[in-house]
Design a protein around this motif. Structure first.
Motif, mmCIF file in Angstrom:
data_model
loop_
_atom_site.group_PDB
_atom_site.id
_atom_site.type_symbol
_atom_site.label_atom_id
_atom_site.label_comp_id
_atom_site.label_asym_id
_atom_site.label_seq_id
_atom_site.Cartn_x
_atom_site.Cartn_y
_atom_site.Cartn_z
ATOM 1 N N VAL A 25 -34.559 -2.996 64.984
ATOM 2 C CA VAL A 25 -33.513 -4.176 65.120
ATOM 3 C C VAL A 25 -33.667 -4.857 66.381
ATOM 4 C CG1 VAL A 25 -31.155 -4.999 65.095
ATOM 5 C CG2 VAL A 25 -31.880 -3.493 63.126
ATOM 6 N N ARG A 28 -37.061 -6.455 66.716
ATOM 7 C CA ARG A 28 -36.887 -7.757 66.182
ATOM 8 C C ARG A 28 -36.123 -8.742 67.051
ATOM 9 N NH1 ARG A 28 -32.803 -8.567 61.165
ATOM 10 N NH2 ARG A 28 -31.379 -8.856 62.996
ATOM 11 N N ILE A 94 -26.181 -5.727 59.289
ATOM 12 C CA ILE A 94 -27.489 -5.877 58.619
ATOM 13 C C ILE A 94 -27.711 -4.700 57.567
ATOM 14 C CG2 ILE A 94 -29.866 -5.216 59.191
ATOM 15 C CD1 ILE A 94 -29.506 -6.118 61.982
ATOM 16 N N GLN A 97 -26.315 -6.177 54.703
ATOM 17 C CA GLN A 97 -27.480 -7.117 53.852
ATOM 18 C C GLN A 97 -28.263 -6.322 53.151
ATOM 19 O OE1 GLN A 97 -28.708 -8.870 57.680
ATOM 20 N NE2 GLN A 97 -29.779 -10.673 56.428
ATOM 21 N N ILE A 98 -28.510 -5.337 53.636
ATOM 22 C CA ILE A 98 -29.548 -4.322 52.834
ATOM 23 C C ILE A 98 -29.051 -3.635 51.605
ATOM 24 C CG2 ILE A 98 -30.978 -2.074 53.094
ATOM 25 C CD1 ILE A 98 -31.117 -2.893 55.979
ATOM 26 N N ASP A 115 -28.912 3.213 57.422
ATOM 27 C CA ASP A 115 -30.345 2.769 57.209
ATOM 28 C C ASP A 115 -30.927 3.478 56.123
ATOM 29 O OD1 ASP A 115 -30.454 5.009 58.755
ATOM 30 O OD2 ASP A 115 -32.397 4.473 59.078
ATOM 31 N N ILE A 139 -36.298 -6.743 51.463
ATOM 32 C CA ILE A 139 -35.659 -6.210 52.655
ATOM 33 C C ILE A 139 -36.505 -6.957 53.902
ATOM 34 C CG2 ILE A 139 -35.364 -4.290 54.183
ATOM 35 C CD1 ILE A 139 -35.110 -2.552 51.886
ATOM 36 N N GLU A 142 -35.627 -10.763 53.661
ATOM 37 C CA GLU A 142 -34.197 -10.914 54.304
ATOM 38 C C GLU A 142 -33.768 -10.579 55.507
ATOM 39 O OE1 GLU A 142 -31.074 -11.982 52.375
ATOM 40 O OE2 GLU A 142 -32.077 -12.696 50.955
ATOM 41 N N THR A 143 -34.404 -9.379 56.112
ATOM 42 C CA THR A 143 -34.003 -8.805 57.260
ATOM 43 C C THR A 143 -35.172 -8.963 58.406
ATOM 44 O OG1 THR A 143 -34.427 -6.740 56.858
ATOM 45 C CG2 THR A 143 -32.211 -7.573 56.184
#
Ligand SMILES: [Mg+2]
Length: 364
Positions: A25, A28, A94, A97-98, A115, A139, A142-143
């Motif tokens: 993350v 990213r 996040i 979201q997942i 996770d 995944i 979206e992320t």
């Protein structure tokens, strides 16, 4: 092998694990962190030597840094390690979201960590490897995070699968390969085998699944107690623990059936009020809110109709208001005479109250 084992376990289970989650993350979100050894944790130089590594990226892992390692030790192993303090609020968002993506595939989800989760996709018509590929794609879409997925018929094999090709890989372990996979597995990779068990196995000369398979159930019980049973069945690629659905409930509802059919509108109204009160009590207790209110009506001919209203915001948990909404639907479906045997009220599109509070706050 005992007879019942000849019957196949027909479940289809995925184990999903985001690769080096916190580190990925941060990489990213900050390109400068992508080419350096990164540890998620506080820099010991700025925090009096305290702190542990929550996650390390793969560059740092190559240098010997691993999660749960003390920050000072990590810095010794990798002097140019870059520290970034964890931002759990971000990781939790996040993770939510997942989880929403998981729900596109199944509602049988057992979260293991922010996770990591098991998904039972047995009810999905599509082949499990296809679902794994789609899930990984969703995944990423979206992320922009990669994950590893293991696909098999039980949780142990699915988990071993996701570990097998890490990072960013899929491993499918079908029935005909499972036994071989377990026979060749190093003993330290078996579930529940920690340092102490490992030392015992070393003394016993057990190095892998093949050695373990050769041990009798009695022998295993003598050395490991009830854990011996777990090991015995693991060596036989057998594990019946279900995916325990701990995700937020998808609906909360209540139904009433009537011994004598209701013919009177005021009876219907009273019944809806009663149901609404019970549903509201349940929702309040669980700190849940819903965006969809569905009414179910069954008449004397056993014709069942359901109709829902979906709002862009969650419904107020007000039984009188809900009963009025239910009556609007009822009047639409039964404008004239009726004989009603069952009524139900259900909330779906459920959210937890705390998330709702956050999203309202964000608008301002
Ligand atoms: Mg992970």
């Amino acid at each position: 092998m005992s007879e019942f084992l000849q019957a196949k376990d027909h479940r289809r289970i995925l184990h999903v694990d985001i690769d080096a989650f916190y580190a990925q993350v941060e990489m990213r979100d900050n390109p400068k962190l992508r080419q350096v050894p990164l540890g998620i944790g506080r820099d010991p130089d700025q925090h009096h030597g305290h702190g542990v590594i929550a996650t390390a990226n793969y560059i740092a892992r190559k240098a010997g840094v691993h999660s749960a390692m003390g920050a000072i030790e990590a810095k010794k192993a990798c002097p140019n390690l870059v520290f970034v303090a964890p931002n759990f609020e971000k990781y939790r968002a996040i993770s939510a979201q997942i989880h929403a993506i998981f729900h596109e595939f199944t509602d049988m989800i057992e979260p293991v960590a922010l996770d990591e989760a098991y998904l039972d996709v047995s009810a999905n018509k599509m082949a499990a490897p296809t679902l794994a590929a789609q899930l990984r794609h969703r995944i990423w879409e979206e992320t922009h995070l990669t994950c590893s997925v293991g696909v098999s018929y039980n949780k142990v094999l699915a988990k071993l699968g996701s570990e097998h090709h890490k990072p960013n890989g899929v491993t499918v372990i079908p029935h005909d390969l499972a036994q071989d996979f377990m026979l060749n597995l190093p003993i330290r990779k078996f579930r529940g085998v920690g340092q102490k068990t490992l030392e015992k196995f070393e003394k016993l000369g057990v190095k892998d699944g093949r050695d373990l398979f050769a041990m009798s159930l009695d022998d295993l019980r003598v050395h490991f107690g009830s854990f011996g049973d777990v090991l015995y069945w693991q060596a036989r690629a057998t594990h019946f623990s279900p995916v325990k659905d701990r995700s937020v409930r998808q609906s909360v509802g209540k139904e009433s059936t009537f011994e004598f059919a209701l013919h009177d509108r005021s009876q219907i109204e009273a019944a809806f009020k009663d149901l609404a009160e019970k549903v509201v009590a349940n929702m309040t207790k669980r700190k849940l809110l819903g965006r969809t209110l569905t009414v179910k009506i069954r008449d004397e001919q056993f014709k069942t109709q359901t109709k829902g209203i979906t709002q862009s915001t969650t419904f107020d948990l007000d039984p009188a208001f809900m009963a009025r909404q239910a009556m609007l639907i009822f009047d639409e479906l039964y404008p004239e005479e009726f004989a009603i045997r069952l009524l139900g009220i259900t909330f779906s599109n459920i959210v937890e109250q705390k998330y709702e509070a956050v999203s309202l706050f964000d608008q301002f």
